[in-house]
Design a protein around this motif. Sequence first.
Motif, PDB file in Angstrom:
ATOM      1  N   LYS A  49       5.797   2.013 -15.179  1.00  0.00           N
ATOM      2  CA  LYS A  49       5.711   1.060 -14.078  1.00  0.00           C
ATOM      3  C   LYS A  49       7.035   1.035 -13.322  1.00  0.00           C
ATOM      4  O   LYS A  49       8.079   1.419 -13.845  1.00  0.00           O
ATOM      5  CB  LYS A  49       5.387  -0.340 -14.588  1.00  0.00           C
ATOM      6  CG  LYS A  49       6.445  -0.934 -15.513  1.00  0.00           C
ATOM      7  CD  LYS A  49       6.043  -2.328 -15.995  1.00  0.00           C
ATOM      8  CE  LYS A  49       7.109  -2.926 -16.924  1.00  0.00           C
ATOM      9  NZ  LYS A  49       6.721  -4.267 -17.400  1.00  0.00           N
ATOM     10  N   GLU A  50       6.988   0.576 -12.064  1.00  0.00           N
ATOM     11  CA  GLU A  50       8.202   0.449 -11.255  1.00  0.00           C
ATOM     12  C   GLU A  50       8.865  -0.886 -11.545  1.00  0.00           C
ATOM     13  O   GLU A  50       8.200  -1.919 -11.608  1.00  0.00           O
ATOM     14  CB  GLU A  50       7.865   0.558  -9.770  1.00  0.00           C
ATOM     15  CG  GLU A  50       9.100   0.626  -8.874  1.00  0.00           C
ATOM     16  CD  GLU A  50       8.741   0.859  -7.420  1.00  0.00           C
ATOM     17  OE1 GLU A  50       8.810   2.010  -6.968  1.00  0.00           O
ATOM     18  OE2 GLU A  50       8.399  -0.140  -6.739  1.00  0.00           O
ATOM     19  N   ASP A  52      12.715  -3.348 -11.040  1.00  0.00           N
ATOM     20  CA  ASP A  52      14.006  -3.534 -10.381  1.00  0.00           C
ATOM     21  C   ASP A  52      15.116  -3.316 -11.397  1.00  0.00           C
ATOM     22  O   ASP A  52      15.043  -3.797 -12.528  1.00  0.00           O
ATOM     23  CB  ASP A  52      14.117  -4.949  -9.807  1.00  0.00           C
ATOM     24  CG  ASP A  52      13.215  -5.153  -8.594  1.00  0.00           C
ATOM     25  OD1 ASP A  52      12.893  -4.155  -7.940  1.00  0.00           O
ATOM     26  OD2 ASP A  52      12.834  -6.308  -8.338  1.00  0.00           O
ATOM     27  N   LYS A  59      15.197   0.409  -7.272  1.00  0.00           N
ATOM     28  CA  LYS A  59      13.918   0.615  -7.949  1.00  0.00           C
ATOM     29  C   LYS A  59      14.019   1.803  -8.905  1.00  0.00           C
ATOM     30  O   LYS A  59      14.606   2.832  -8.575  1.00  0.00           O
ATOM     31  CB  LYS A  59      12.807   0.882  -6.930  1.00  0.00           C
ATOM     32  CG  LYS A  59      12.583  -0.238  -5.930  1.00  0.00           C
ATOM     33  CD  LYS A  59      11.969  -1.469  -6.581  1.00  0.00           C
ATOM     34  CE  LYS A  59      11.617  -2.524  -5.537  1.00  0.00           C
ATOM     35  NZ  LYS A  59      11.012  -3.722  -6.163  1.00  0.00           N
ATOM     36  N   ARG A  60      13.445   1.652 -10.090  1.00  0.00           N
ATOM     37  CA  ARG A  60      13.336   2.763 -11.032  1.00  0.00           C
ATOM     38  C   ARG A  60      11.959   2.715 -11.693  1.00  0.00           C
ATOM     39  O   ARG A  60      11.311   1.675 -11.716  1.00  0.00           O
ATOM     40  CB  ARG A  60      14.423   2.687 -12.115  1.00  0.00           C
ATOM     41  CG  ARG A  60      15.811   2.942 -11.622  1.00  0.00           C
ATOM     42  CD  ARG A  60      16.767   3.348 -12.753  1.00  0.00           C
ATOM     43  NE  ARG A  60      16.960   2.308 -13.749  1.00  0.00           N
ATOM     44  CZ  ARG A  60      17.720   2.465 -14.846  1.00  0.00           C
ATOM     45  NH1 ARG A  60      18.326   3.612 -15.079  1.00  0.00           N
ATOM     46  NH2 ARG A  60      17.869   1.467 -15.715  1.00  0.00           N
ATOM     47  N   ILE A  61      11.544   3.864 -12.207  1.00  0.00           N
ATOM     48  CA  ILE A  61      10.324   3.916 -13.002  1.00  0.00           C
ATOM     49  C   ILE A  61      10.711   3.735 -14.460  1.00  0.00           C
ATOM     50  O   ILE A  61      11.618   4.398 -14.964  1.00  0.00           O
ATOM     51  CB  ILE A  61       9.576   5.251 -12.813  1.00  0.00           C
ATOM     52  CG1 ILE A  61       9.226   5.450 -11.339  1.00  0.00           C
ATOM     53  CG2 ILE A  61       8.318   5.274 -13.668  1.00  0.00           C
ATOM     54  CD1 ILE A  61       8.325   4.387 -10.757  1.00  0.00           C
ATOM     55  N   GLN A  62      10.028   2.827 -15.118  1.00  0.00           N
ATOM     56  CA  GLN A  62      10.263   2.581 -16.537  1.00  0.00           C
ATOM     57  C   GLN A  62       9.074   3.099 -17.342  1.00  0.00           C
ATOM     58  O   GLN A  62       7.934   2.699 -17.113  1.00  0.00           O
ATOM     59  CB  GLN A  62      10.440   1.088 -16.794  1.00  0.00           C
ATOM     60  CG  GLN A  62      10.530   0.714 -18.277  1.00  0.00           C
ATOM     61  CD  GLN A  62      10.520  -0.780 -18.488  1.00  0.00           C
ATOM     62  OE1 GLN A  62      11.517  -1.459 -18.256  1.00  0.00           O
ATOM     63  NE2 GLN A  62       9.377  -1.323 -18.898  1.00  0.00           N
ATOM     64  N   TYR A 104      14.081   5.522 -18.280  1.00  0.00           N
ATOM     65  CA  TYR A 104      14.157   5.184 -16.860  1.00  0.00           C
ATOM     66  C   TYR A 104      14.417   6.437 -16.034  1.00  0.00           C
ATOM     67  O   TYR A 104      15.117   7.351 -16.477  1.00  0.00           O
ATOM     68  CB  TYR A 104      15.266   4.161 -16.612  1.00  0.00           C
ATOM     69  CG  TYR A 104      14.986   2.812 -17.232  1.00  0.00           C
ATOM     70  CD1 TYR A 104      14.276   1.835 -16.533  1.00  0.00           C
ATOM     71  CD2 TYR A 104      15.413   2.523 -18.525  1.00  0.00           C
ATOM     72  CE1 TYR A 104      14.016   0.598 -17.108  1.00  0.00           C
ATOM     73  CE2 TYR A 104      15.147   1.298 -19.109  1.00  0.00           C
ATOM     74  CZ  TYR A 104      14.449   0.338 -18.388  1.00  0.00           C
ATOM     75  OH  TYR A 104      14.181  -0.878 -18.966  1.00  0.00           O
ATOM     76  N   PRO A 140      12.426   6.717  -8.636  1.00  0.00           N
ATOM     77  CA  PRO A 140      11.014   6.538  -8.279  1.00  0.00           C
ATOM     78  C   PRO A 140      10.354   7.725  -7.575  1.00  0.00           C
ATOM     79  O   PRO A 140       9.149   7.703  -7.361  1.00  0.00           O
ATOM     80  CB  PRO A 140      11.046   5.311  -7.356  1.00  0.00           C
ATOM     81  CG  PRO A 140      12.418   5.300  -6.782  1.00  0.00           C
ATOM     82  CD  PRO A 140      13.311   5.842  -7.849  1.00  0.00           C
ATOM     83  N   SER A 141      11.112   8.752  -7.208  1.00  0.00           N
ATOM     84  CA  SER A 141      10.508   9.902  -6.535  1.00  0.00           C
ATOM     85  C   SER A 141      11.233  11.185  -6.926  1.00  0.00           C
ATOM     86  O   SER A 141      12.399  11.162  -7.321  1.00  0.00           O
ATOM     87  CB  SER A 141      10.552   9.733  -5.013  1.00  0.00           C
ATOM     88  OG  SER A 141      11.879   9.865  -4.533  1.00  0.00           O
ATOM     89  N   GLY A 154      13.636  12.001  -9.589  1.00  0.00           N
ATOM     90  CA  GLY A 154      12.829  11.266 -10.548  1.00  0.00           C
ATOM     91  C   GLY A 154      11.852  12.168 -11.283  1.00  0.00           C
ATOM     92  O   GLY A 154      11.362  13.158 -10.735  1.00  0.00           O
ATOM     93  N   SER A 192       8.275  12.694 -13.475  1.00  0.00           N
ATOM     94  CA  SER A 192       6.934  12.144 -13.668  1.00  0.00           C
ATOM     95  C   SER A 192       6.397  12.583 -15.025  1.00  0.00           C
ATOM     96  O   SER A 192       6.346  13.778 -15.329  1.00  0.00           O
ATOM     97  CB  SER A 192       6.000  12.642 -12.552  1.00  0.00           C
ATOM     98  OG  SER A 192       4.696  12.148 -12.737  1.00  0.00           O
TER      99      SER A 192
END
Length: 220
Positions: free
Chosen positions: A53-54, A56, A67-70, A90, A93-94, A99, A101
């Motif tokens: 999930k994204e 803060d 923003k980061r993806i956790q 972490y 986000p892109s 980032g 995936s």
Amino acid sequence: MRAALPSLLAWLAMLLLWRAARPADACSCSPVHPQQAFCNADVVIRAKAVSGKEVDSGNDVYGNPIKRIQYEIKQIKMFKGPDKDIELIYTAPSSAMCGVSLDTGGKKEYLIAGKSEGNGKMHVTLCDFIVPWDSLSATQKKSLNQRYQMGCECKISRCPSIPCFVSSSDECLWTDWVTEKNINGRQAKHYACIKRSDGSCAWYRGVAPPKQEFLDIEDP
């Protein structure tokens, strides 16, 4: 002043054209041998991503939220890192921001190398060594336990074109790109650069860890 005006306008036009032709900012990484990735990382684990999930992660210098993806993960084995299991990973986000995936759902296993953030957390980028576990060779999997660590004092230099030469005795020349046009070639899959008893380094291939007194190698 009038004489300089056409030159100034021409320079401005070239600048505008150059800016228009520039590609969008993207992530750029220099290829590294898997052993280098292991040695450079704070943490190296085998794991599955359970969910993502994204979130803060504080604010930048201008007060804007970062923003980061956790990813919540299930660690299967730690090859390098702290005593505490890694629970959260972490990343940006892109992919343009480097980032990573990961497939979530807890089915796909990965080898994940990255930087420790303490307290069961780590950060990864596209420049880190992150690959599906099943894509690793048998030699790579065995090397994670001991062999790569034995060569962390050695230097692996990528050969971009022929001719290329080693510059010191503690250096191994990585030639996969020039011999196979592929950075995931024979040396990456089947060899480790190991320090020998005389202080020099050389490529080693084998199932068992090299003996301490090993002086000869099988050439790649």
